[in-house]
Design a protein around this motif. Structure first.
Motif, mmCIF file in Angstrom:
data_model
loop_
_atom_site.group_PDB
_atom_site.id
_atom_site.type_symbol
_atom_site.label_atom_id
_atom_site.label_comp_id
_atom_site.label_asym_id
_atom_site.label_seq_id
_atom_site.Cartn_x
_atom_site.Cartn_y
_atom_site.Cartn_z
ATOM 1 N N ALA A 1 -5.772 7.967 0.393
ATOM 2 C CA ALA A 1 -6.278 9.151 1.085
ATOM 3 C C ALA A 1 -5.521 9.894 2.058
ATOM 4 C CB ALA A 1 -7.612 8.596 1.473
ATOM 5 N N SER A 2 -4.676 9.097 2.957
ATOM 6 C CA SER A 2 -3.932 9.403 4.045
ATOM 7 C C SER A 2 -2.964 10.432 3.361
ATOM 8 C CB SER A 2 -3.414 8.356 4.823
ATOM 9 O OG SER A 2 -2.337 7.790 4.065
ATOM 10 N N TYR A 3 -2.318 10.072 2.353
ATOM 11 C CA TYR A 3 -1.049 10.753 1.587
ATOM 12 C C TYR A 3 -1.729 11.993 0.821
ATOM 13 C CZ TYR A 3 2.412 7.008 2.340
ATOM 14 O OH TYR A 3 2.994 5.895 2.850
ATOM 15 N N LEU A 4 -3.146 12.002 0.390
ATOM 16 C CA LEU A 4 -3.439 13.179 -0.498
ATOM 17 C C LEU A 4 -4.009 14.212 0.497
ATOM 18 C CD1 LEU A 4 -5.089 11.459 -3.539
ATOM 19 C CD2 LEU A 4 -2.912 12.474 -3.226
ATOM 20 N N SER A 5 -4.413 13.713 1.810
ATOM 21 C CA SER A 5 -5.319 14.767 2.556
ATOM 22 C C SER A 5 -4.397 16.094 3.082
ATOM 23 C CB SER A 5 -5.751 13.889 3.889
ATOM 24 O OG SER A 5 -6.889 13.136 3.548
ATOM 25 N N PRO A 6 -3.076 15.826 3.416
ATOM 26 C CA PRO A 6 -2.359 17.044 3.883
ATOM 27 C C PRO A 6 -2.503 18.037 2.624
ATOM 28 C CG PRO A 6 -1.252 15.058 4.344
ATOM 29 C CD PRO A 6 -2.593 14.382 3.618
ATOM 30 N N TYR A 7 -2.817 17.775 1.524
ATOM 31 C CA TYR A 7 -2.927 18.837 0.443
ATOM 32 C C TYR A 7 -4.172 19.593 0.392
ATOM 33 C CZ TYR A 7 1.357 16.368 -1.422
ATOM 34 O OH TYR A 7 2.949 15.911 -1.476
ATOM 35 N N ALA B 1 0.960 -1.230 -0.022
ATOM 36 C CA ALA B 1 -0.111 -0.047 0.125
ATOM 37 C C ALA B 1 1.050 1.310 0.023
ATOM 38 C CB ALA B 1 -1.029 0.077 1.228
ATOM 39 N N PRO B 2 1.934 1.329 0.848
ATOM 40 C CA PRO B 2 2.766 2.718 0.718
ATOM 41 C C PRO B 2 3.168 2.927 -0.594
ATOM 42 C CG PRO B 2 3.212 1.424 2.755
ATOM 43 C CD PRO B 2 2.343 0.441 1.987
ATOM 44 N N GLN B 3 3.699 1.792 -1.158
ATOM 45 C CA GLN B 3 4.497 2.040 -2.363
ATOM 46 C C GLN B 3 3.364 2.523 -3.561
ATOM 47 O OE1 GLN B 3 5.217 -0.183 -0.295
ATOM 48 N NE2 GLN B 3 6.718 -1.637 -1.133
ATOM 49 N N ILE B 4 2.353 1.844 -3.609
ATOM 50 C CA ILE B 4 1.164 2.142 -4.865
ATOM 51 C C ILE B 4 0.856 3.491 -4.219
ATOM 52 C CG2 ILE B 4 -1.192 1.448 -5.410
ATOM 53 C CD1 ILE B 4 -0.265 -1.505 -4.558
ATOM 54 N N ALA B 5 0.600 3.812 -2.988
ATOM 55 C CA ALA B 5 -0.108 5.418 -2.922
ATOM 56 C C ALA B 5 1.112 6.465 -3.198
ATOM 57 C CB ALA B 5 -0.277 5.243 -1.396
ATOM 58 N N GLN B 6 2.241 6.245 -3.019
ATOM 59 C CA GLN B 6 3.163 7.304 -3.178
ATOM 60 C C GLN B 6 3.357 7.353 -4.702
ATOM 61 O OE1 GLN B 6 6.970 6.991 -1.169
ATOM 62 N NE2 GLN B 6 5.806 6.218 0.520
ATOM 63 N N THR B 7 3.020 6.123 -5.655
ATOM 64 C CA THR B 7 3.018 6.197 -7.000
ATOM 65 C C THR B 7 1.861 7.087 -7.465
ATOM 66 O OG1 THR B 7 4.074 3.718 -7.226
ATOM 67 C CG2 THR B 7 2.801 4.759 -9.212
ATOM 68 N N VAL B 8 0.725 6.990 -6.965
ATOM 69 C CA VAL B 8 -0.697 7.473 -7.322
ATOM 70 C C VAL B 8 -0.305 9.105 -6.801
ATOM 71 C CG1 VAL B 8 -2.900 7.920 -6.530
ATOM 72 C CG2 VAL B 8 -2.163 5.702 -6.806
ATOM 73 N N VAL B 9 0.326 9.413 -5.924
ATOM 74 C CA VAL B 9 0.629 10.682 -5.454
ATOM 75 C C VAL B 9 1.648 11.458 -6.668
ATOM 76 C CG1 VAL B 9 1.881 12.438 -4.011
ATOM 77 C CG2 VAL B 9 0.277 10.600 -2.895
ATOM 78 N N VAL C 1 -15.787 5.264 6.095
ATOM 79 C CA VAL C 1 -14.533 4.987 6.383
ATOM 80 C C VAL C 1 -13.622 6.123 6.777
ATOM 81 C CG1 VAL C 1 -12.538 3.704 5.480
ATOM 82 C CG2 VAL C 1 -14.615 3.153 4.854
ATOM 83 N N PRO C 2 -13.086 6.135 7.845
ATOM 84 C CA PRO C 2 -12.401 7.328 8.239
ATOM 85 C C PRO C 2 -11.350 7.485 7.291
ATOM 86 C CG PRO C 2 -12.450 5.784 10.054
ATOM 87 C CD PRO C 2 -12.909 5.180 8.916
ATOM 88 N N GLY C 3 -10.939 8.952 7.233
ATOM 89 C CA GLY C 3 -9.992 9.229 6.111
ATOM 90 C C GLY C 3 -10.660 10.005 4.832
ATOM 91 N N PHE C 4 -11.876 9.570 4.569
ATOM 92 C CA PHE C 4 -12.613 10.234 3.356
ATOM 93 C C PHE C 4 -13.603 11.252 3.900
ATOM 94 C CE2 PHE C 4 -11.237 5.898 2.510
ATOM 95 C CZ PHE C 4 -10.531 6.016 1.138
ATOM 96 N N ASP C 5 -13.945 12.133 3.315
ATOM 97 C CA ASP C 5 -14.921 13.150 3.581
ATOM 98 C C ASP C 5 -16.365 12.651 3.511
ATOM 99 O OD1 ASP C 5 -13.201 15.465 3.605
ATOM 100 O OD2 ASP C 5 -12.871 15.576 1.798
#
Length: 317
Positions: free
Chosen positions: A149-155, A95-103, A169-173
């Motif tokens: 979602a957790s990686y994108l939220s700070p933006y 998940a971390p690698q995939i999420a960072q690729t998406v960012v 689900v927590p982390g989604f608006d």
């Protein structure tokens, strides 16, 4: 009954010791005999060749498959269900690698890097976005979707989720149900990120009919399964401008044939099913897959329900 584990995925010496200490006998694909195949009770990883040979034996002893990937659409799930074979997957391991690729996909297109990559003369490109200008929907609110979602939220970008039930689900608006998007689709969505499995309910879900629900998009991302996107209609949408950019890590046919039109779309990036990659683990295997096996092993040996990453064989995920 002696538990015999077929180590399709390589085991480290430490991992082998852990299993042996719990009474597990280990055999490797290159050394397994015909008699042993019939008596394999646990498959650590899945080999289509050896697995099909096991399933072909009416008196086989296979009881549990710890799959090395997240998506299980390539497994013989119907046969597993018929024989009550348990399946656990590797969902979340990468998940971390995939999420960072998406960012990186979002940054690549939003900040105009795709333009500058090809420029060899000074020409200022100013049609750039900040991520908070790109409201996003993530299809799939499991481990990968939550990590994205957790990686994108700070933006500061609005982030919505879609799952089968609409359960929040927590982390989604806000989270919406997959079969109810026509009436509840939020306005102004610019980015769709797909992490869905390929099931009868999701196959070619991203098609021209559903494109009408979300209208024009800045970016469509697929890090789920290739079969969820109708690629012919995606190409048509990219060419017409209905979808401005796309990023595909997965495709219906892999490797993508050299004559595929996907290669010809300048507003599409193909990362060739490598969003999981990490130079520390140059193969798909990671110690976290063994951690899932180890976490479930005690329950399995005690004939109790498995704890983590259990696949619903009827749903396909």
């Amino acid at each position: 009954m002696t538990e015999l584990l077929l180590a399709v995925q390589p085991l480290t010496e430490q991992e082998s010791t852990i299993l042996i200490n719990q009474g597990i006998e280990i055999v490797t694909p290159e050394l397994v005999t015909y008699e042993q195949l019939k008596n394999v009770t646990i498959s650590y990883g899945w080999s289509p060749e050896l697995g099909n040979r096991i399933l072909a034996e009416s008196d086989n002893q296979l009881r549990w498959v710890q799959y090395q990937g997240a998506g299980v659409d390539l497994l013989p799930l119907a046969a597993f269900a018929e024989r009550q074979i348990l399946v656990t997957n590797a969902s979340g391991v990468k998940a971390p690698q995939i999420a960072q690729t998406v960012v990186s996909y979002l940054m690549h297109f939003a900040r105009g890097l795709h333009v500058y990559q090809e420029q060899h003369l000074w020409h200022e490109y100013e049609d750039q976005y900040t991520l908070d200008e790109l409201p996003t929907v993530i299809f799939g609110t499991g481990k990968i979707g939550q990590k994205i979602a957790s990686y994108l939220s700070p933006y500061g970008m609005p982030i919505y989720g879609v799952n089968s039930s609409g359960k929040q689900v927590p982390g989604f608006d806000k989270v919406f149900a997959l079969n109810d998007l026509l009436s509840v689709w939020p306005e102004g969505i610019q980015v769709i990120i797909n992490t869905l499995p390929d099931t009868p309910a999701t196959h070619h879900y991203f098609n021209s009919q559903n494109h009408k629900i979300w209208g024009e998009l800045f970016l469509l991302v697929n890090v789920g399964r290739g079969g969820t996107v109708d690629e012919k209609e995606l190409i048509a949408s990219l060419q017409s401008g209905r979808i401005r950019y796309a990023a595909l890590d997965v495709t219906e046919v892999e490797p993508v044939p050299a004559d595929s039109m996907l290669w010809q779309q300048r507003n599409l990036i193909l990362t060739q099913h490598t969003s999981w990659a990490n130079h520390t683990y140059p193969e798909r295997r990671s110690g976290d897959v063994f951690r899932i096996l180890s976490t479930n092993l005690s329950a399995y040996l005690n004939h109790e329900p498995l704890i983590e990453n259990v696949v619903d064989l009827t749903k396909g995920y």
